[in-house]
Design a protein around this motif. Structure first.
Motif, mmCIF file in Angstrom:
data_model
loop_
_atom_site.group_PDB
_atom_site.id
_atom_site.type_symbol
_atom_site.label_atom_id
_atom_site.label_comp_id
_atom_site.label_asym_id
_atom_site.label_seq_id
_atom_site.Cartn_x
_atom_site.Cartn_y
_atom_site.Cartn_z
ATOM 1 N N PRO A 98 0.832 -1.211 0.000
ATOM 2 C CA PRO A 98 0.000 0.000 0.000
ATOM 3 C C PRO A 98 0.861 1.252 0.000
ATOM 4 N N ARG A 99 0.416 2.236 -0.756
ATOM 5 C CA ARG A 99 1.171 3.481 -0.901
ATOM 6 C C ARG A 99 0.197 4.643 -0.989
ATOM 7 N N ILE A 100 0.559 5.760 -0.380
ATOM 8 C CA ILE A 100 -0.299 6.938 -0.389
ATOM 9 C C ILE A 100 0.530 8.151 -0.792
ATOM 10 N N GLU A 101 -0.070 9.049 -1.574
ATOM 11 C CA GLU A 101 0.626 10.260 -2.003
ATOM 12 C C GLU A 101 -0.368 11.391 -2.208
ATOM 13 N N ILE A 102 0.124 12.619 -2.045
ATOM 14 C CA ILE A 102 -0.643 13.814 -2.394
ATOM 15 C C ILE A 102 0.065 14.441 -3.581
ATOM 16 N N LEU A 103 -0.655 14.630 -4.678
ATOM 17 C CA LEU A 103 -0.054 15.180 -5.888
ATOM 18 C C LEU A 103 0.542 16.558 -5.611
ATOM 19 N N GLY A 104 1.761 16.772 -6.107
ATOM 20 C CA GLY A 104 2.430 18.052 -5.925
ATOM 21 C C GLY A 104 3.263 18.157 -4.678
ATOM 22 N N SER A 105 3.181 17.157 -3.780
ATOM 23 C CA SER A 105 3.953 17.231 -2.537
ATOM 24 C C SER A 105 5.454 17.154 -2.837
ATOM 25 N N PRO A 106 6.313 17.673 -1.976
ATOM 26 C CA PRO A 106 6.003 18.139 -0.616
ATOM 27 C C PRO A 106 5.514 19.583 -0.532
ATOM 28 N N ASP A 107 5.681 20.384 -1.600
ATOM 29 C CA ASP A 107 5.268 21.790 -1.567
ATOM 30 C C ASP A 107 4.398 22.088 -2.774
ATOM 31 N N GLU A 177 -4.506 32.891 4.771
ATOM 32 C CA GLU A 177 -4.611 32.045 5.962
ATOM 33 C C GLU A 177 -4.884 30.575 5.629
ATOM 34 N N ASP A 178 -5.141 30.270 4.353
ATOM 35 C CA ASP A 178 -5.316 28.868 3.945
ATOM 36 C C ASP A 178 -3.982 28.145 3.815
ATOM 37 N N ALA A 179 -2.886 28.888 3.816
ATOM 38 C CA ALA A 179 -1.565 28.267 3.714
ATOM 39 C C ALA A 179 -1.300 27.396 4.940
ATOM 40 N N GLY A 180 -0.401 26.452 4.798
ATOM 41 C CA GLY A 180 -0.048 25.578 5.922
ATOM 42 C C GLY A 180 0.101 24.145 5.476
ATOM 43 N N HIS A 189 -4.760 3.267 6.547
ATOM 44 C CA HIS A 189 -3.357 3.432 6.160
ATOM 45 C C HIS A 189 -2.778 4.645 6.872
ATOM 46 N N ASN A 190 -1.444 4.738 6.830
ATOM 47 C CA ASN A 190 -0.774 5.880 7.451
ATOM 48 C C ASN A 190 -1.091 7.166 6.703
ATOM 49 N N ALA A 191 -0.953 8.276 7.400
ATOM 50 C CA ALA A 191 -1.260 9.586 6.828
ATOM 51 C C ALA A 191 -0.082 10.110 6.011
ATOM 52 N N THR A 192 -0.350 11.099 5.155
ATOM 53 C CA THR A 192 0.690 11.803 4.415
ATOM 54 C C THR A 192 0.299 13.268 4.317
ATOM 55 N N SER A 193 1.300 14.156 4.117
ATOM 56 C CA SER A 193 1.052 15.602 4.183
ATOM 57 C C SER A 193 1.665 16.339 3.006
ATOM 58 N N VAL A 194 1.170 17.571 2.786
ATOM 59 C CA VAL A 194 1.708 18.482 1.796
ATOM 60 C C VAL A 194 1.676 19.880 2.400
ATOM 61 N N THR A 195 2.657 20.701 2.050
ATOM 62 C CA THR A 195 2.693 22.088 2.517
ATOM 63 C C THR A 195 2.181 22.993 1.407
ATOM 64 N N ASN A 200 0.659 35.818 -2.723
ATOM 65 C CA ASN A 200 -0.061 37.085 -2.814
ATOM 66 C C ASN A 200 0.674 38.011 -3.783
ATOM 67 N N GLY A 201 0.782 37.551 -5.038
ATOM 68 C CA GLY A 201 1.458 38.348 -6.053
ATOM 69 C C GLY A 201 2.928 38.026 -6.206
ATOM 70 N N GLU A 202 3.536 37.365 -5.193
ATOM 71 C CA GLU A 202 4.961 37.040 -5.287
ATOM 72 C C GLU A 202 5.135 35.699 -5.980
ATOM 73 N N GLU A 203 6.408 35.365 -6.216
ATOM 74 C CA GLU A 203 6.745 34.102 -6.855
ATOM 75 C C GLU A 203 7.347 33.167 -5.820
ATOM 76 N N PRO A 204 7.281 31.837 -6.061
ATOM 77 C CA PRO A 204 7.932 30.889 -5.155
ATOM 78 C C PRO A 204 9.422 31.161 -5.052
ATOM 79 N N ALA A 205 10.024 30.780 -3.938
ATOM 80 C CA ALA A 205 11.452 31.020 -3.701
ATOM 81 C C ALA A 205 12.304 30.417 -4.809
ATOM 82 N N ALA A 206 11.905 29.251 -5.310
ATOM 83 C CA ALA A 206 12.681 28.610 -6.376
ATOM 84 C C ALA A 206 12.713 29.477 -7.614
#
Length: 272
Positions: A98-107, A177-180, A189-195, A200-206
């Motif tokens: 069994p495997r679990i994933e959130i698309l786009g994770s970890p960020d 405030e939806d960020a997090g 099954h075990n849980a998995t997370s995404v950040t 707000n108009g800016e670009e990702p650090a990458a």
């Protein structure tokens, strides 16, 4: 003859071999990857207590049971009957983990006021989960359960159950405030997370990091600085300079001729 059997990690697997008119012959189970004899008749010949040989008197079915299946158990297993020559039946055991994933994770990055779509996919589960829960944590709260009745509003939860179960968490009009951290928690099954990052108009650090790299070609301003200040091509300036020099040489030659003529004139007058 080859048969296939599928088992799940942590579950039990049973490999069956049907033998007719066995008489006084014996049935053995051999593991293909190392040719190890696991069982003969109803007796096991391995120190791995997960293996067990089963046979009910009066039936033609012989069974090799593997408890708490592990990924390393995947492979070929051979049921041998002690005839002359030996008869064998092969079974290939496929072990699903069994495997679990959130698309786009970890960020995951979304723009403010856009739709948030978090997709949690559960692969190779023995059966679909009874439920899939979502939790949200940020600087304001920790592990808050997300539901239709959330005071946030604009929240939708969609679950598609099957061999592969998919849970969608949809949140309308993203806010800062939806960020997090969002956590997907299935019942089996075990849980998995995404950040999640709400921009707000800016670009990702990458993207900022990439933009700090030197440009491979000059921009428009650089090209403008490279143009001659007067706006005329350098060749035109060089042509004008050449014409001026020729004029000076011609005037000098004319003055020289005039001087010579005058000198000869004065000499003739002196002689006469």
């Amino acid at each position: 003859m080859l048969t296939n059997h599928t088992a799940y990690v942590g579950r039990q697997a049973e490999l069956h071999c049907r033998v007719h008119s066995i008489g006084n012959r014996t049935v053995s189970w051999i593991r293909g990857r190392d040719l190890r004899i696991l069982a003969v008749g109803r007796y096991t010949y391995t120190t791995d207590l997960r293996y067990e040989a089963l046979h009910q008197a009066g039936t033609n079915q012989w069974t090799l049971r593997i408890k708490s299946v592990q990924p390393r158990d995947q492979g070929h297993y051979e049921c041998q009957i002690s005839t002359k020559p030996v008869k064998a039946f092969n079974t290939f055991l496929t072990v699903l983990e069994p495997r679990i994933e959130i698309l786009g994770s970890p960020d995951l990055y979304v723009h403010k006021a856009s739709m948030i779509n978090l997709t949690c996919i559960l692969h190779n589960l023995p059966e679909p989960p009874a439920y899939v829960l979502w939790y949200h944590s940020n600087t304001f709260h920790s592990n808050r359960n997300i539901s239709y009745s959330s005071t946030r509003g604009g929240v939708s939860l969609i679950v598609e159950k099957g061999p592969t179960t998919i849970s969608h968490l949809l949140i309308q009009s993203a806010r800062v405030e939806d960020a997090g951290v969002y956590t997907c928690v299935p019942s089996n099954h075990n849980a998995t997370s995404v950040t999640l990052h709400v921009l707000n108009g800016e670009e990702p650090a990458a993207m900022h990091k990439n933009s700090s790299l030197p440009h491979t070609r000059p921009d428009k301003d650089t090209k403008l600085h490279r143009q001659p200040p007067s706006g005329k091509p350098p060749t035109a300036v060089q042509t004008n300079s050449s014409v001026s020099a020729a004029s000076v040489k011609q005037e000098g030659a004319t003055l020289l001729v005039v001087g010579v003529v005058r000198l000869l004139w004065f000499s003739w007058l002196h002689v006469t």
